[in-house]
Scaffold this active site. Structure first.
Site, PDB file in Angstrom:
ATOM      1  CD  GLU A 156      -2.636  -8.183   1.823  1.00  0.00           C
ATOM      2  OE1 GLU A 156      -2.512  -7.034   1.401  1.00  0.00           O
ATOM      3  OE2 GLU A 156      -3.376  -8.548   2.715  1.00  0.00           O
ATOM      4  N   GLY A 158       0.529  -5.100   0.683  1.00  0.00           N
ATOM      5  CA  GLY A 158      -0.423  -5.289  -0.626  1.00  0.00           C
ATOM      6  C   GLY A 158       0.150  -5.706  -1.843  1.00  0.00           C
ATOM      7  CB  ALA A 167      -0.866   0.171   1.308  1.00  0.00           C
ATOM      8  CD  GLU A 190       0.820  -5.603   5.183  1.00  0.00           C
ATOM      9  OE1 GLU A 190       1.627  -6.314   5.824  1.00  0.00           O
ATOM     10  OE2 GLU A 190       0.261  -5.693   4.284  1.00  0.00           O
TER      11      GLU A 190
HETATM   12  N1  CAA Z   1       4.532   3.429  -0.048  1.00  0.00           N
HETATM   13  C1  CAA Z   1       5.042   4.705  -0.631  1.00  0.00           C
HETATM   14  N2  CAA Z   1       6.242   4.943  -0.807  1.00  0.00           N
HETATM   15  C2  CAA Z   1       7.064   3.736  -0.969  1.00  0.00           C
HETATM   16  C3  CAA Z   1       6.672   2.472  -0.446  1.00  0.00           C
HETATM   17  C4  CAA Z   1       5.099   2.447  -0.053  1.00  0.00           C
HETATM   18  N3  CAA Z   1       4.919   1.214   0.386  1.00  0.00           N
HETATM   19  N4  CAA Z   1       7.843   1.583  -0.730  1.00  0.00           N
HETATM   20  C5  CAA Z   1       8.483   2.322  -1.194  1.00  0.00           C
HETATM   21  N5  CAA Z   1       8.350   3.750  -1.288  1.00  0.00           N
HETATM   22  C6  CAA Z   1       9.115   4.727  -2.050  1.00  0.00           C
HETATM   23  C7  CAA Z   1       9.986   5.407  -0.872  1.00  0.00           C
HETATM   24  O1  CAA Z   1       9.493   6.294  -0.110  1.00  0.00           O
HETATM   25  C8  CAA Z   1      11.243   6.124  -1.734  1.00  0.00           C
HETATM   26  O2  CAA Z   1      10.668   7.251  -2.160  1.00  0.00           O
HETATM   27  P1  CAA Z   1      11.441   8.660  -2.173  1.00  0.00           P
HETATM   28  O3  CAA Z   1      12.797   8.243  -2.931  1.00  0.00           O
HETATM   29  O4  CAA Z   1      10.708   9.584  -2.587  1.00  0.00           O
HETATM   30  O5  CAA Z   1      11.753   8.919  -0.685  1.00  0.00           O
HETATM   31  C9  CAA Z   1      11.123   5.204  -2.851  1.00  0.00           C
HETATM   32  O6  CAA Z   1      10.145   4.297  -2.926  1.00  0.00           O
HETATM   33  C10 CAA Z   1      12.267   4.039  -2.909  1.00  0.00           C
HETATM   34  O7  CAA Z   1      12.224   3.588  -1.713  1.00  0.00           O
HETATM   35  P2  CAA Z   1      13.591   3.071  -0.747  1.00  0.00           P
HETATM   36  O8  CAA Z   1      14.594   4.125  -0.971  1.00  0.00           O
HETATM   37  O9  CAA Z   1      13.118   2.798   0.335  1.00  0.00           O
HETATM   38  O10 CAA Z   1      14.062   1.767  -1.724  1.00  0.00           O
HETATM   39  P3  CAA Z   1      14.848   0.318  -1.406  1.00  0.00           P
HETATM   40  O11 CAA Z   1      15.257  -0.350  -2.536  1.00  0.00           O
HETATM   41  O12 CAA Z   1      16.099   1.058  -0.533  1.00  0.00           O
HETATM   42  O13 CAA Z   1      13.900  -0.213  -0.356  1.00  0.00           O
HETATM   43  C11 CAA Z   1      11.799  -1.273   0.314  1.00  0.00           C
HETATM   44  C12 CAA Z   1      12.676  -0.716  -1.035  1.00  0.00           C
HETATM   45  C13 CAA Z   1      12.394  -2.437   1.030  1.00  0.00           C
HETATM   46  C14 CAA Z   1      10.516  -1.677  -0.457  1.00  0.00           C
HETATM   47  C15 CAA Z   1      11.342  -0.089   1.131  1.00  0.00           C
HETATM   48  O14 CAA Z   1      11.082   0.980   0.311  1.00  0.00           O
HETATM   49  C16 CAA Z   1      10.109  -0.367   1.990  1.00  0.00           C
HETATM   50  O15 CAA Z   1      10.641  -1.193   3.295  1.00  0.00           O
HETATM   51  N6  CAA Z   1       8.979   0.006   1.869  1.00  0.00           N
HETATM   52  C17 CAA Z   1       7.775  -0.078   2.595  1.00  0.00           C
HETATM   53  C18 CAA Z   1       7.409  -1.771   2.341  1.00  0.00           C
HETATM   54  C19 CAA Z   1       6.226  -2.090   3.288  1.00  0.00           C
HETATM   55  O16 CAA Z   1       6.156  -1.495   4.571  1.00  0.00           O
HETATM   56  N7  CAA Z   1       5.034  -2.426   2.890  1.00  0.00           N
HETATM   57  C20 CAA Z   1       3.762  -2.739   3.427  1.00  0.00           C
HETATM   58  C21 CAA Z   1       2.974  -1.444   3.101  1.00  0.00           C
HETATM   59  S1  CAA Z   1       1.439  -1.664   4.063  1.00  0.00           S
HETATM   60  C22 CAA Z   1       0.331  -2.355   3.153  1.00  0.00           C
HETATM   61  O17 CAA Z   1       0.527  -2.938   2.024  1.00  0.00           O
HETATM   62  C23 CAA Z   1      -0.829  -2.791   3.823  1.00  0.00           C
HETATM   63  C24 CAA Z   1      -2.112  -2.887   3.276  1.00  0.00           C
HETATM   64  O18 CAA Z   1      -2.219  -3.352   1.963  1.00  0.00           O
HETATM   65  C25 CAA Z   1      -3.310  -3.048   4.030  1.00  0.00           C
END
Ligand code: CAA
Length: 255
Positions: A110, A107, A64, A130
């Protein structure tokens, strides 16, 4: 911006490419809507027989859009009715093949779990993290994962927000085929090509029988299978023709 590209690489096949590389293909509201719109259109198009969902080399989808979630109140999130968009994915009638490189998280994981066949590169990373941001999966993650890999592995992943690699996903039966990262899309295309050459109605019924039957006790599921397999819509004539052409081409390739 077009956040989901729809490509038609070959007759019968569509590729839906998530296109937010700058955000690791995080599922923004517009991405989700575009994905649902494409799926609705492709479901109605009889020329489309199999659909591949993919991202890029860094991410299938990182879940998400956390920036959107931070901005919205819980009530605002609820009012977005994301469940309706997920419903479109869950109800898609044709085979959905996920071609996964990089991150498939939250997501994004998922979304992959909604697909029927998962092709993953050795570089793929899965997880439902999450819990680490204080929420829980809301698109079937807790339910589909437990059915696929069992309670103890699912809770290990869900309660610790543990990420796991492609080899583990394959060993746990989450991934259909594990390939070199460069070969992910070509392998998914191969699957789509094979499926799109087979009788459409039988393909649709097999998918429906498997998905519906998985939620039923065995006896009810077998009744369901009997109902599907005896429907006149799977035409005996079509069946004979397919058998003949398969038999003929196998005799040709043997000679
Ligand atoms: N939402 C919004 N932006 C995201 C994102 C997310 N889930 N994941 C990554 N991005 C963005 C980052 O903010 C970054 O943007 P900026 O350059 O503008 O700051 C860009 O993508 C690159 O991200 P990273 O520099 O962190 O890239 P990386 O390769 O070093 O790491 C990653 C990648 C491991 C995916 C890391 O970005 C991360 O941990 N992201 C979050 C993952 C997460 O927690 N997902 C679960 C979300 S909750 C959910 O999904 C719930 C649901 O449906 C109910």
């Amino acid at each position: 911006m077009t956040e989901v590209l729809c490509e038609r690489p070959e007759t019968g096949i569509a590729v839906l490419r998530l296109n937010r590389p700058e955000a690791r293909n995080a599922l923004s509201l517009s991405l989700r809507k575009q994905l649902a719109e494409h799926l609705n259109t492709l479901d109605e198009n009889p020329d489309v027989r199999a659909v591949i969902v993919t991202g890029d080399r860094k991410a299938f989808a990182a879940g998400a859009d956390l920036k959107l979630m931070v901005e919205q109140s819980p009530m605002g999130m609820h009012q977005l009715r994301l469940d309706r968009l997920w419903q479109t994915v869950a109800e898609f009638r044709k085979p959905l093949i996920a071609a996964i490189n990089g991150y498939a998280l939250g997501g994004g994981c998922e979304l992959a779990l909604h697909c029927d066949i998962l092709i993953a590169g050795h570089d793929a990373t899965f997880g439902l993290p999450e819990i680490k941001v204080g929420i829980m999966p809301g698109a079937g993650g807790t339910q589909r994962l437990v059915r696929l890999i069992g309670k103890h592995r699912a809770l290990r992943v869900l309660l610790r927000g543990e990420l796991f690699d492609a080899e583990t996903a394959y060993a746990w039966g989450l991934v259909s085929e594990l390939v070199e990262p460069d070969a992910v899309e070509a392998t998914a295309l191969d699957y789509a090509r094979t499926i799109s050459g087979l009788p459409a109605r039988a393909v649709e019924f097999i998918k429906e029988s498997v998905l519906q039957g998985a939620d039923l006790p065995l006896s009810a599921a077998l009744t369901l299978e009997r109902k599907f397999s005896s429907t006149p819509l799977i035409r005996r004539k079509g069946c004979r023709r397919s058998w003949k052409s398969a038999n003929h081409s196998s005799q040709e390739s043997e000679s």
